[in-house]
Design a protein around this motif. Structure first.
Motif, PDB file in Angstrom:
ATOM      1  N   LEU A   6       0.878  -1.292   0.003  1.00 23.98           N
ATOM      2  CA  LEU A   6      -0.029   0.047   0.132  1.00 23.98           C
ATOM      3  C   LEU A   6       0.858   1.124  -0.086  1.00 23.98           C
ATOM      4  O   LEU A   6       1.414   1.540   1.108  1.00 23.98           O
ATOM      5  N   ALA A 101       7.023  -1.992   6.490  1.00 20.67           N
ATOM      6  CA  ALA A 101       6.501  -0.625   6.755  1.00 20.67           C
ATOM      7  C   ALA A 101       7.542   0.349   6.720  1.00 20.67           C
ATOM      8  O   ALA A 101       8.521   0.280   7.673  1.00 20.67           O
ATOM      9  N   ILE A 122       4.207  -1.181   2.889  1.00 21.39           N
ATOM     10  CA  ILE A 122       3.338  -0.353   3.321  1.00 21.39           C
ATOM     11  C   ILE A 122       4.239   1.143   3.530  1.00 21.39           C
ATOM     12  O   ILE A 122       5.178   1.006   4.197  1.00 21.39           O
ATOM     13  N   THR A 133      -1.948   4.824   5.611  1.00 21.57           N
ATOM     14  CA  THR A 133      -2.627   4.311   6.668  1.00 21.57           C
ATOM     15  C   THR A 133      -3.141   5.287   7.809  1.00 21.57           C
ATOM     16  O   THR A 133      -4.094   5.250   8.612  1.00 21.57           O
ATOM     17  N   ARG A 295      -4.687  -0.722  10.821  1.00 22.56           N
ATOM     18  CA  ARG A 295      -3.508  -1.428  10.516  1.00 22.56           C
ATOM     19  C   ARG A 295      -3.409  -3.018  10.653  1.00 22.56           C
ATOM     20  O   ARG A 295      -2.619  -3.823   9.873  1.00 22.56           O
TER      21      ARG A 295
END
Lengths: 307, 139
Positions: A6, A101, A122, A133, A295
């Motif tokens: 993402l 992340a 992410i 997020t 998350r």
């Protein structure tokens, strides 16, 4: 690009966001059912600039799913200080972790990482660019607090020029029918032209701009407050002049709707008076919990894990 | 002004007036050994004035670059002194290494090995944005 992570909230369809929010609600209702779903999975938090609250949110989310966490929290402790590229760092970390992340001061760094690895990456914030997020957190909070996403009047207040969370929120909320925006900011910190033309005008979404919070607070279903960030200014004098432009106080809330909700991506400095915290309409600390839960739902989605 | 006709080569026509030199540079025509003519401000029935480039050899042309400069540009392939083919370059979906991102906060500003890639985000207004940071390309 090899695997889907993402990087930008625009990569998620409205249906995908809805499914994630449903999973997040189920996590809240049945936390035990999720407590070992990521057992054996490892999250790598690659934070090239400090952001304690975002990192802890990611790490708590993985720990609550039964997984484990590795990583670094500032560039000086990473190989980047020796000149390693983002791509090389990501390729190395891929050998150790199942999901990354990444927070990075340079815009596009998480995309570069994703282009070079087979595990999901992410974006945990890349400069002033994207922070998907945070947007998921905002959307989930609106859903939990209001109960629906459509036909809302959303007021965005403070630094609308540099505030990336506002730009992403406007883009994400513009998908829902009947949404109207009211932008409240000093002239120097107006919502950028490209957001107005490419998101709002392009989709014929009604909006208005004003410099007065008091004039419009009674119309709002959501008041999204933002901090005037010192690091976005080149000039200290401009920062000091604009810092205290809009401070939300209990007095200003008198004319607000009883079921309005106040959101803030945090940290706040002084733009929301501490006296507002005890008001039921203040949702910003509940927003933090929602951030961890959504998350968790995102990890499950990207790792392909279902209950 | 008389510029000789080409036997085998390429004529790039309908270049917006004043942008021929930019195209000459993008296509690295200065590195060619064959004849190359750049005509500026030629009279044009369609657009008033235009630039034209004539290349005296059948080289490979990057049509993406022409499409990015202006999709109204035409490319005439000349064989045996006659026009054998007329190409209309389209607006490319992505352009790589043609323009550089000027955003100092973009990852390309510090990682020199990364390709500078811009993608078409608004076909109607011909808007290109940096793949990494979404900064709008300035034409």
């Amino acid at each position: 690009m090899k695997t889907r992570g993402l990087i930008d909230i625009a990569e998620l369809s409205t249906e995908e966001i809805d499914v994630m929010m449903d999973v997040a609600e189920d996590i809240i209702a049945h936390p035990q059912a999720y407590s070992e779903l990521c057992k054996g999975k490892k999250l790598a938090t690659l934070f090239y600039e400090p952001s304690t609250r975002t990192r802890l949110s990611f790490e708590s989310a993985m720990l609550d799913l039964g997984g484990s966490v590795i990583g670094f929290s500032e560039a000086s402790s990473a190989s980047v200080s020796k000149g390693e590229s983002v791509a090389d760092t990501a390729r190395v970390i891929e050998c150790y972790a199942d999901i990354i992340a990444m927070r990075h001061p340079k815009e596009g760094a998480p995309l570069v990482a994703q282009m070079n690895v087979d595990i999901p990456v992410i974006n945990a914030g890349d400069g002033g660019h994207n922070h998907p997020t945070q947007t998921l957190t905002d959307l989930f909070t609106i859903k939990r607090e209001i109960g629906h996403m459509d036909h809302l009047v959303i007021g965005c207040c403070g630094d609308l020029k540099f505030g990336r969370t506002v730009h992403s929120l406007v883009t994400a909320m513009s998908r829902y029918p009947g949404v109207k925006f009211i932008f409240i900011s000093p002239e120097e910190l107006r919502i950028p032209e490209h957001v107005r033309s490419e998101v709002l005008d392009a989709k014929n979404i009604p909006y208005m701009e004003t410099t007065s919070l008091e004039d419009v607070i009674g119309e709002l279903d959501i008041l999204y407050m933002t901090r005037v960030q010192k690091e976005r200014f080149f000039n200290e004098a401009d920062y000091l002049r604009l810092r205290d432009s809009y401070i939300l106080t209990p007095e200003k809330l008198i004319s607000a709707k009883k079921d309005m909700r106040i959101l803030h991506p945090l940290p706040r400095v002084n733009e929301i008076s501490v006296a507002v915290d005890s008001d039921d309409r203040a949702a910003y600390f509940r927003q933090v919990t929602n951030g961890k839960i959504i998350r968790m739902a995102l990890f499950l989605k990207l790792l392909g894990i279902t209950k | 002004m008389i510029i000789g006709s080409i036997r085998d080569g390429i004529v790039i026509d309908h270049i917006p007036a004043g942008r021929g030199m930019e195209l000459y540079s993008y296509l690295k025509l200065g590195q060619l050994d064959c004849e190359v003519a750049l005509i500026k401000n030629a009279e044009s029935g369609k657009c008033g004035k235009k630039d034209i480039i004539k290349i005296g050899a059948p080289i490979d042309i990057n049509l993406d670059i022409l499409g990015y400069i202006d999709p109204k540009i035409t490319v005439n392939l000349i064989r045996d002194g006659k026009r054998a083919e007329k190409l209309h370059p389209a607006l490319p979906d992505t352009i790589t290494h043609l323009i550089r991102c000027k955003n100092p906060r973009c990852i390309t500003s510090c990682e020199q090995e990364l390709p500078h890639v811009f993608r078409l985000t608004d076909r109607e207004h011909q808007v290109y944005r940096c793949l990494y940071c979404d900064t709008k390309a300035e034409k």
